[in-house]
Enzyme design. Sequence first.
Site, PDB file in Angstrom:
ATOM      1  N   HIS A  21       0.886  -1.169   0.000  1.00  0.00           N
ATOM      2  CA  HIS A  21       0.000   0.000   0.000  1.00  0.00           C
ATOM      3  C   HIS A  21       0.925   1.220   0.000  1.00  0.00           C
ATOM      4  O   HIS A  21       2.032   1.154   0.560  1.00  0.00           O
ATOM      5  CB  HIS A  21      -0.828  -0.053   1.287  1.00  0.00           C
ATOM      6  CG  HIS A  21      -1.912   0.955   1.400  1.00  0.00           C
ATOM      7  ND1 HIS A  21      -1.676   2.266   1.727  1.00  0.00           N
ATOM      8  CD2 HIS A  21      -3.253   0.849   1.249  1.00  0.00           C
ATOM      9  CE1 HIS A  21      -2.813   2.915   1.786  1.00  0.00           C
ATOM     10  NE2 HIS A  21      -3.798   2.081   1.489  1.00  0.00           N
ATOM     11  N   ASP A  41       3.132  -4.364   7.968  1.00  0.00           N
ATOM     12  CA  ASP A  41       1.905  -3.596   7.772  1.00  0.00           C
ATOM     13  C   ASP A  41       0.744  -4.558   7.983  1.00  0.00           C
ATOM     14  O   ASP A  41       0.424  -5.366   7.110  1.00  0.00           O
ATOM     15  CB  ASP A  41       1.909  -3.001   6.355  1.00  0.00           C
ATOM     16  CG  ASP A  41       0.588  -2.334   6.017  1.00  0.00           C
ATOM     17  OD1 ASP A  41      -0.359  -2.424   6.822  1.00  0.00           O
ATOM     18  OD2 ASP A  41       0.498  -1.729   4.934  1.00  0.00           O
ATOM     19  N   LYS A  44     -10.422  -0.669  10.633  1.00  0.00           N
ATOM     20  CA  LYS A  44     -10.752  -1.842   9.807  1.00  0.00           C
ATOM     21  C   LYS A  44     -11.064  -3.047  10.688  1.00  0.00           C
ATOM     22  O   LYS A  44     -11.256  -4.153  10.196  1.00  0.00           O
ATOM     23  CB  LYS A  44      -9.566  -2.205   8.888  1.00  0.00           C
ATOM     24  CG  LYS A  44      -9.171  -1.126   7.889  1.00  0.00           C
ATOM     25  CD  LYS A  44      -8.125  -1.655   6.926  1.00  0.00           C
ATOM     26  CE  LYS A  44      -7.288  -0.585   6.268  1.00  0.00           C
ATOM     27  NZ  LYS A  44      -8.004   0.352   5.434  1.00  0.00           N
ATOM     28  N   CYS A 101      -4.733   2.435  -3.544  1.00  0.00           N
ATOM     29  CA  CYS A 101      -3.466   2.972  -3.014  1.00  0.00           C
ATOM     30  C   CYS A 101      -2.341   1.959  -3.213  1.00  0.00           C
ATOM     31  O   CYS A 101      -1.425   1.862  -2.375  1.00  0.00           O
ATOM     32  CB  CYS A 101      -3.572   3.346  -1.534  1.00  0.00           C
ATOM     33  SG  CYS A 101      -4.827   4.554  -1.184  1.00  0.00           S
ATOM     34  N   GLN A 146      -4.342  -5.049   7.021  1.00  0.00           N
ATOM     35  CA  GLN A 146      -5.319  -6.025   6.511  1.00  0.00           C
ATOM     36  C   GLN A 146      -5.229  -7.358   7.242  1.00  0.00           C
ATOM     37  O   GLN A 146      -6.144  -8.172   7.131  1.00  0.00           O
ATOM     38  CB  GLN A 146      -5.110  -6.263   5.005  1.00  0.00           C
ATOM     39  CG  GLN A 146      -5.353  -5.059   4.133  1.00  0.00           C
ATOM     40  CD  GLN A 146      -6.807  -4.590   4.133  1.00  0.00           C
ATOM     41  OE1 GLN A 146      -7.718  -5.305   4.518  1.00  0.00           O
ATOM     42  NE2 GLN A 146      -7.021  -3.352   3.721  1.00  0.00           N
TER      43      GLN A 146
HETATM   44  C1  LIG Z   1      -2.433  -2.864   3.437  1.00  0.00           C
HETATM   45  C2  LIG Z   1      -2.769  -1.492   3.932  1.00  0.00           C
HETATM   46  N1  LIG Z   1      -1.818  -0.766   4.525  1.00  0.00           N
HETATM   47  C3  LIG Z   1      -2.049   0.468   4.997  1.00  0.00           C
HETATM   48  C4  LIG Z   1      -3.291   1.040   4.858  1.00  0.00           C
HETATM   49  C5  LIG Z   1      -3.517   2.402   5.388  1.00  0.00           C
HETATM   50  O1  LIG Z   1      -4.375   2.295   6.490  1.00  0.00           O
HETATM   51  P1  LIG Z   1      -4.959   3.584   7.190  1.00  0.00           P
HETATM   52  O2  LIG Z   1      -6.077   4.048   6.361  1.00  0.00           O
HETATM   53  O3  LIG Z   1      -5.404   3.063   8.531  1.00  0.00           O
HETATM   54  O4  LIG Z   1      -3.886   4.572   7.299  1.00  0.00           O
HETATM   55  C6  LIG Z   1      -4.322   0.324   4.245  1.00  0.00           C
HETATM   56  C7  LIG Z   1      -5.638   0.919   4.046  1.00  0.00           C
HETATM   57  O5  LIG Z   1      -6.434   0.530   3.237  1.00  0.00           O
HETATM   58  C8  LIG Z   1      -4.043  -0.974   3.760  1.00  0.00           C
HETATM   59  O6  LIG Z   1      -4.983  -1.696   3.163  1.00  0.00           O
END
Ligand SMILES: Cc1ncc(COP(=O)(O)O)c(C=O)c1O
Length: 415
Positions: free
Chosen positions: A121, A198, A224, A370, A201
């Site tokens: 992301h 990260d 989420k 993203c 998800q």
């Molecule tokens: C894999 C992943 N990393 C990071 C993020 C960013 O998350 P946040 O919106 O909580 O900053 C997302 C958001 O969709 C994501 O799917």
Amino acid sequence: MKLTDWKRVRDDFPALRRRINGNPVVYLDSACMALKPRQVIDAMNVYYEQYPACGGRSIHTFGKEVSEAYALAREKMARFINASRAEECIWTRNATEAINIVARSLKIPKGSKIVTTSLEHHSGSLPFVERAHRDGLRIEVVEARPDGTFDIEDWKAAIDSTTSLVSVVHSSNVTGTVVSLREIVEIAHDRGALVLSDDAQYAPHHPLDVQAFDVDFSALSVHKMCGPSGMGLLYGKLEHLESMDMFLTGGDTVADVRFEDGRIIPEYLPPPEKFEAGLQNYAGAIGAGAAADYLSSIGMKEIEKRERSLLSRALDALKNMNHVHILGTDDIRLRTGLVAFTIDTVGSAHDVATFLNDEYAVMVRSGAHCANPFHYQRGIPPSKGTARASFYLYNNEHDVDTFLEALRALIEASS
Ligand SMILES: Cc1ncc(COP(=O)(O)O)c(C=O)c1O
């Protein structure tokens, strides 16, 4: 054996009682933002109605109640991810902020290398790309295979003794693929590098044990995980958090600030206060604690199993649908409960999402999520993008079938 009453779980989510254009809501966008159960909403309302004051400072009754509830929420979240102590959990606004704290505040030797992937992301890569620009660091990108899996040999080749940090998406928001995190951590630690996982998800859908994975940092999107919007979490091993530079400074980050010889001299607090400057989102943290309780009461293994069965129902049908191309591996054991796809009779993913929403009240996400680099790698221009259906504990077989029925209608109309 515990049998979860999924119908009752569904009843916990007030938003699912809505109808759009006369249709019941089919919410398949939980990978972006999860719906909130009554238990989380109630916990936040209790704060706003009963003790809506600030924590950490005021010694009156409301102040003490906030401080206690805020600390308890942190303990609940620490238990949820099996952190060894609550101080290793820092409240943030989202996973992006959690990753930025690491990218900005970790001491990284000049000239060293940060390893990341083509599947990240943007929030997992860009904070490090910027840090690299600023401090003359190198970035090496491990390329995902077209199905979103990785060859472990590529990790071994990329991570070397000059690597300071690995930033890796544990579960992809595009392909749903889950990486072999434990193996990557072992390779990294062997070569003296730290690992940031990260878990935006991963944490909502699988049991996350940060000690078992032995990650140095983990970034979570509490929003989420059935938690309130505007809430995330940074987990970091205490030794790293202690040695990191300050991120935001100001009120609540200091034990004392002296004024000597015309100079202002701060004495900073240890983590977590070190990274939580100013008044906090107390309602958000309390809601996050309630979300951790809620998910734990059902059980993350149960949730994982449930989502796999919904995903498998969707994948089996999608694979046999003409014109539909699925991203991600066929091996369901390596997937989180989401599926991104293109339809070659429909111009862009936004057209897919619009039809599904307007005609069937089926809400999916469309775009490049993203994750533009992976879309480019797959030859899918971000302007065309992919549509993504993501499943969570409140979805059921009827949701999957309505989604499939809507897609069949779209394909027929567009062929
Ligand atoms: C894999 C992943 N990393 C990071 C993020 C960013 O998350 P946040 O919106 O909580 O900053 C997302 C958001 O969709 C994501 O799917």
